[in-house]
Scaffold this motif. Structure first.
Motif, PDB file in Angstrom:
ATOM      1  N   ASP A  74      18.265  -9.576 -23.943  1.00  0.00           N
ATOM      2  CA  ASP A  74      19.576  -9.821 -24.263  1.00  0.00           C
ATOM      3  C   ASP A  74      20.435 -11.014 -23.782  1.00  0.00           C
ATOM      4  N   ASN A  75      21.054 -11.820 -24.431  1.00  0.00           N
ATOM      5  CA  ASN A  75      21.770 -12.799 -23.896  1.00  0.00           C
ATOM      6  C   ASN A  75      20.944 -14.056 -23.568  1.00  0.00           C
ATOM      7  N   ALA A  76      20.105 -14.420 -24.525  1.00  0.00           N
ATOM      8  CA  ALA A  76      19.142 -15.806 -24.218  1.00  0.00           C
ATOM      9  C   ALA A  76      19.870 -16.983 -24.772  1.00  0.00           C
ATOM     10  N   SER A  77      19.848 -18.039 -23.925  1.00  0.00           N
ATOM     11  CA  SER A  77      20.119 -19.131 -24.176  1.00  0.00           C
ATOM     12  C   SER A  77      19.637 -20.132 -24.829  1.00  0.00           C
ATOM     13  N   SER A  78      18.130 -19.954 -24.697  1.00  0.00           N
ATOM     14  CA  SER A  78      17.280 -21.239 -25.332  1.00  0.00           C
ATOM     15  C   SER A  78      15.909 -20.435 -25.578  1.00  0.00           C
ATOM     16  N   PRO A  79      15.153 -20.948 -26.624  1.00  0.00           N
ATOM     17  CA  PRO A  79      13.831 -20.550 -26.850  1.00  0.00           C
ATOM     18  C   PRO A  79      12.780 -20.382 -25.691  1.00  0.00           C
ATOM     19  N   THR A  80      13.169 -21.249 -24.646  1.00  0.00           N
ATOM     20  CA  THR A  80      12.131 -21.488 -23.466  1.00  0.00           C
ATOM     21  C   THR A  80      12.347 -19.998 -22.701  1.00  0.00           C
ATOM     22  N   GLN A  81      13.431 -19.566 -22.769  1.00  0.00           N
ATOM     23  CA  GLN A  81      14.014 -17.994 -21.910  1.00  0.00           C
ATOM     24  C   GLN A  81      12.898 -17.247 -22.540  1.00  0.00           C
ATOM     25  N   VAL A  82      12.550 -17.255 -23.828  1.00  0.00           N
ATOM     26  CA  VAL A  82      12.083 -16.006 -24.613  1.00  0.00           C
ATOM     27  C   VAL A  82      10.670 -16.175 -24.917  1.00  0.00           C
ATOM     28  N   ARG A  83      10.124 -17.371 -25.285  1.00  0.00           N
ATOM     29  CA  ARG A  83       9.001 -17.691 -25.780  1.00  0.00           C
ATOM     30  C   ARG A  83       7.849 -16.890 -24.972  1.00  0.00           C
ATOM     31  N   SER A  84       7.879 -16.686 -23.665  1.00  0.00           N
ATOM     32  CA  SER A  84       6.605 -16.378 -23.047  1.00  0.00           C
ATOM     33  C   SER A  84       6.877 -14.850 -23.094  1.00  0.00           C
ATOM     34  N   LEU A  85       8.024 -14.648 -23.718  1.00  0.00           N
ATOM     35  CA  LEU A  85       8.002 -12.686 -23.800  1.00  0.00           C
ATOM     36  C   LEU A  85       7.511 -12.021 -24.846  1.00  0.00           C
ATOM     37  N   LEU A  86       7.115 -13.000 -25.913  1.00  0.00           N
ATOM     38  CA  LEU A  86       6.309 -12.823 -27.025  1.00  0.00           C
ATOM     39  C   LEU A  86       5.019 -11.843 -26.905  1.00  0.00           C
ATOM     40  N   PRO A  87       5.005 -10.559 -27.454  1.00  0.00           N
ATOM     41  CA  PRO A  87       3.678  -9.738 -27.496  1.00  0.00           C
ATOM     42  C   PRO A  87       2.653 -10.596 -27.958  1.00  0.00           C
ATOM     43  N   GLY A  88       1.451 -10.135 -27.737  1.00  0.00           N
ATOM     44  CA  GLY A  88       0.264 -10.854 -28.470  1.00  0.00           C
ATOM     45  C   GLY A  88      -0.357  -9.759 -29.143  1.00  0.00           C
ATOM     46  N   GLY A  89      -1.349 -10.218 -30.368  1.00  0.00           N
ATOM     47  CA  GLY A  89      -2.003  -9.398 -31.066  1.00  0.00           C
ATOM     48  C   GLY A  89      -1.203  -8.551 -31.986  1.00  0.00           C
ATOM     49  N   ASP A  90      -2.199  -7.785 -32.606  1.00  0.00           N
ATOM     50  CA  ASP A  90      -1.499  -6.654 -33.690  1.00  0.00           C
ATOM     51  C   ASP A  90      -1.577  -5.520 -33.042  1.00  0.00           C
ATOM     52  N   THR A  91      -0.410  -5.348 -31.914  1.00  0.00           N
ATOM     53  CA  THR A  91      -0.406  -4.127 -31.530  1.00  0.00           C
ATOM     54  C   THR A  91       0.797  -3.189 -31.751  1.00  0.00           C
ATOM     55  N   GLY A  92       1.757  -3.586 -32.685  1.00  0.00           N
ATOM     56  CA  GLY A  92       2.837  -3.054 -33.220  1.00  0.00           C
ATOM     57  C   GLY A  92       4.101  -3.080 -32.264  1.00  0.00           C
ATOM     58  N   HIS A  93       4.184  -3.901 -31.270  1.00  0.00           N
ATOM     59  CA  HIS A  93       5.221  -4.201 -30.400  1.00  0.00           C
ATOM     60  C   HIS A  93       5.985  -5.267 -31.248  1.00  0.00           C
ATOM     61  N   ARG A  94       7.396  -4.963 -30.746  1.00  0.00           N
ATOM     62  CA  ARG A  94       8.429  -5.617 -31.222  1.00  0.00           C
ATOM     63  C   ARG A  94       9.545  -6.384 -30.098  1.00  0.00           C
ATOM     64  N   LEU A  95       9.678  -7.443 -30.387  1.00  0.00           N
ATOM     65  CA  LEU A  95      10.654  -8.257 -29.559  1.00  0.00           C
ATOM     66  C   LEU A  95      12.037  -8.607 -30.247  1.00  0.00           C
ATOM     67  N   LEU A  96      13.069  -7.872 -29.532  1.00  0.00           N
ATOM     68  CA  LEU A  96      14.465  -8.242 -30.293  1.00  0.00           C
ATOM     69  C   LEU A  96      15.134  -8.978 -29.041  1.00  0.00           C
ATOM     70  N   VAL A  97      15.804 -10.127 -29.651  1.00  0.00           N
ATOM     71  CA  VAL A  97      16.362 -11.104 -28.761  1.00  0.00           C
ATOM     72  C   VAL A  97      17.926 -11.129 -29.073  1.00  0.00           C
ATOM     73  N   THR A  98      18.833 -11.235 -28.506  1.00  0.00           N
ATOM     74  CA  THR A  98      20.145 -11.542 -28.714  1.00  0.00           C
ATOM     75  C   THR A  98      20.542 -12.884 -28.247  1.00  0.00           C
ATOM     76  N   SER A  99      21.470 -13.336 -28.722  1.00  0.00           N
ATOM     77  CA  SER A  99      21.849 -14.879 -28.266  1.00  0.00           C
ATOM     78  C   SER A  99      23.110 -15.510 -29.008  1.00  0.00           C
ATOM     79  N   ARG A 100      23.679 -16.335 -28.419  1.00  0.00           N
ATOM     80  CA  ARG A 100      24.830 -17.034 -29.077  1.00  0.00           C
ATOM     81  C   ARG A 100      24.284 -18.252 -30.001  1.00  0.00           C
ATOM     82  N   ASP A 101      23.174 -18.684 -29.779  1.00  0.00           N
ATOM     83  CA  ASP A 101      22.382 -19.645 -30.960  1.00  0.00           C
ATOM     84  C   ASP A 101      21.446 -18.916 -31.594  1.00  0.00           C
TER      85      ASP A 101
END
Length: 708
Positions: free
Chosen positions: A174-201
């Motif tokens: 929640d409340n990310a301000s840049s891709p840098t804050q979020v990019r490393s939180l991306l799950p890897g592989g075909d695991t079915g995980h989901r990443l949901l981000v909220t941002s003013r940008d």
């Protein structure tokens, strides 16, 4: 300070770290791992609307999407990014989507929630975020690496293990301000995980499914207010009892969820206050944002977080755009505001990505949410240096508007034989520019209430009368005329004040307020006489004659037009003399001096022909046709109306085209030529429709039907 929420996620906001640190959330064998709901905040009380956006997020979460019938390989990781203005309800939507997805059993591996505080003074870094998530996933502190890339690798590996053991995980950042804050939180592989981000940008760099939030609809705003009040007090019926005031309140809140929630909270506290009274207080406030503060939440504070993070150029554009006249501003108006030769497009696009600026009514136009505009005006007004910056910006806009409107007005008054105006590619382009800027131009005229802008505002009004009359914005023209008169008075120029009275008289007559028009033109005439301005006096006499004729003072009207004609003849102004002859003919015809009227209109036609003014020549032909018909010279009348029709169609003057066709229809009807009369009325209906006068179009069709 580190805050732990039920052992499932950690908030490092405000923490002080001098080097690598460790933190963890342990899942012991004797205690169950967090369930899918353990890490999600509670749903927002009274959540309403957002059906389409909620559906888009659930579609992104839905594991059945990977069972595609198209044969295309599914994406291994689905990332969704919810973006929007501060206070628009991003977190509420994300949490709602998380709860609904969990209820469907899509994330048996759990839900991790992390507030990145992206717009605070000290946002959570990617390293801190990974630390918190690894601890929440049960990683022992001694196993958490110091380097960010190693933490990210361990995070992906841990998520993959969790998918195999318990199932997919939803990560809500929640409340990310840049891709840098979020990019490393991306799950890897075909695991079915989901990443949901909220941002003013908007964060398009993540390759995410983008869901941008706009303000609520009026119906959704009504539901939010009603639910909030009835949750607090089930018998509170103030919303249902006064829907009109609720509509006003929602509009004043800009249909922004945060503003509506604050308004609801204030109404809940003061149960005796009617909605209408609260809305009136908000409307009358010099700064609405002062009222949209319930002690815990503040619209101004939400906007301020975004504003303080802007680079200087973007901050300048935002606060000055708030001063723009009209609902939106073109690239050129924004350039005038900031004082640059070229529009600050890159800054505008960056602000649009941050949801602080929105696309306006056209591709190169920009607008602000109503409350963002209030915020920007407050920023300018709250600092003496910025206040002067704002005054200079307004002056530049007035200068820009005057130069463009003056050039456009030249095109509206142009006819062959006169020098071709230097700006715009022709009459159509000039009209298009005036149409696009009409609301802004009218609002800018209102700046003449202040003495420093009075002179330029008055000059601007002189460029708008012809256009507003052409487009038949009669009431708007009256408002502009009155504003121009006040501005001319503040400018302290007697000649300008006399002209302003004359302009106002024309506007009043066009709006059908002819008694007031007589008074205005009389004032103009007297002021011009007093200053010895013969040309101005002649114009005032001519306009006064038109108003006198409309109030039935025909003899005085003949005298007024005769005086105007003589003054123009004396000065050698043949073009204005033609106008005086034309109007004299109208007055003579009403005085039953038809033969003299024919002579007057003929003189006007000849003078306009000599000047090359095709549009006004068409008007003289039309008036001559009416006079010839009254003189029983019907064949000549039909010919004259035909000439008028050619001229008006050439200029796409559809209203007057309709009038001429209407006159021709009556001539044919009087001669028992029903088919010709019907054809003319049907054509008149089409012309009136193109002119936007549906009432006259309907009447013409009725008359046409009567000829069958």
């Amino acid at each position: 300070m580190v805050t732990e929420y039920d052992g499932d996620h950690l908030d490092f906001q405000g923490g002080k770290f001098t080097g690598p640190f460790t933190a963890k959330a342990e899942y012991r064998e004797h205690a169950p791992a967090p369930s899918a709901l353990d890490a999600l905040p509670a749903r927002a009380v009274g959540f309403t609307g957002r059906d389409a956006e909620l559906r888009a997020l659930l579609d992104a979460f839905d594991p059945s999407d990977s069972d595609s019938d198209s044969g295309a390989a599914p994406e291994a990781v689905v990332v969704a990014a919810v973006s929007g203005l501060g206070g628009i309800g991003k977190t509420a939507l994300a949490v709602q989507a998380g709860h609904e997805a969990c209820a469907k059993g899509w994330f048996p591996g759990g839900v991790l929630f992390l507030d990145l505080h992206g717009y605070d003074d000290e946002p959570v870094t990617a390293e801190q975020a990974l630390e918190a998530l690894l601890r929440a996933l049960g990683t022992e502190p001694e196993h958490i690496p110091a380097r960010a890339d190693e933490r990210a690798a361990l995070y992906r590996s841990t998520l993959a293990n969790r998918a195999r053991e318990r199932g997919p995980v939803l990560v809500l950042a929640d409340n990310a301000s840049s891709p840098t804050q979020v990019r490393s939180l991306l799950p890897g592989g075909d695991t079915g995980h989901r990443l949901l981000v909220t941002s003013r940008d908007r964060l398009p760099q993540l390759g995410a499914r983008l869901v941008a939030l706009d303000e609520l609809t009026p119906e959704e705003a009504y539901d939010l207010l009603d639910r909030a009040l009835r949750i607090a007090h089930p018998t509170d019926s103030r919303i249902a009892d006064d829907p009109e005031s609720v509509t006003t309140l929602a509009t004043l809140c800009g249909h922004l969820p945060l503003a509506l929630q604050i308004a609801a909270a204030l109404l809940v506290v003061d149960r005796d206050k009617p909605v209408g009274e609260f809305a009136a207080e908000l409307a009358e406030s010099r700064d609405r944002l002062d009222h949209l503060d319930d002690g815990e939440r503040s619209v101004r504070a939400a906007f301020d977080l975004s504003y303080k993070r802007l680079p200087p150029e973007q901050a300048l554009v935002l606060r000055l755009l708030a001063l723009a006249p009209g609902p939106d501003a073109s690239n050129e108006v924004v350039a005038a505001l900031v004082g640059t030769d070229t529009p600050p497009v890159r800054a505008l696009e960056a602000l649009a990505r941050a949801h602080l600026v929105e696309r306006g009514s056209g591709r190169r136009r920009w607008r602000l949410h109503d409350l963002v505009r209030v915020f920007g005006v407050g920023v300018v007004a709250g600092d003496m240096g910025l206040a002067e910056e704002g005054e200079e910006a307004r002056r530049r806009v007035l200068d820009f508007y005057y130069s463009r409107a003056d050039a456009a007005d030249d095109w509206l008054r142009w006819f062959p034989g006169k020098p071709v105006p230097g700006r715009f590619g022709g009459r159509g382009e000039a009209l298009g520019w005036l149409d696009g800027e009409r609301v802004g131009l009218v609002e800018a005229v209102g700046w003449g209430e202040r003495e420093r802008f009075a002179d330029m505002a008055w000059r601007l009004t002189t460029c708008l009368g012809e256009y507003l009359g052409w487009r038949r914005y009669f009431d708007v023209r009256v408002g502009v005329g009155r504003a121009g008169l006040k501005a001319a008075g503040r400018a302290g120029e007697g000649e300008s004040e006399a002209s302003a009275w004359d302009h106002l008289g024309l506007a009043l007559r066009g709006a059908g307020r002819v008694v007031e028009a007589v008074e205005a033109h009389t004032a103009a005439r007297d002021l011009h006489q007093g200053s010895g301005d013969r040309r101005g006096e002649a114009s005032a006499w001519n306009n006064l004659g038109l108003a006198l004729r409309q109030v039935g003072r025909v003899v005085e009207a003949v005298e007024a037009h005769t005086a105007a004609r003589d003054l123009h003849q004396g000065s050698g102004d043949r073009h204005r003399e033609a106008g005086a002859w034309n109007n004299l003919g109208l007055a003579l015809r009403e005085a039953d001096r038809v033969a003299e009227a024919v002579e007057a209109h003929t003189a006007a036609r000849d003078l306009y022909q000599a000047a090359g003014d095709r549009h006004r020549e068409a008007g003289a032909w039309g008036n001559l046709g009416v006079a010839l018909r009254e003189a029983d010279r019907v064949a000549e009348a039909v010919e004259a109306h035909g000439k008028a029709l050619e001229g008006y169609r050439e200029f796409e003057d559809w209203y007057r085209t309709g009038q001429i066709l209407h006159n021709l229809a009556f001539i044919h009807k009087a001669a028992d030529r029903s088919a010709e009369a019907r054809a003319c009325w049907l054509q008149a209906a089409d012309a009136y429709t193109q002119a936007g006068d549906t009432a006259k179009a309907d009447q013409a069709r009725t008359w046409a039907d009567e000829q069958q």
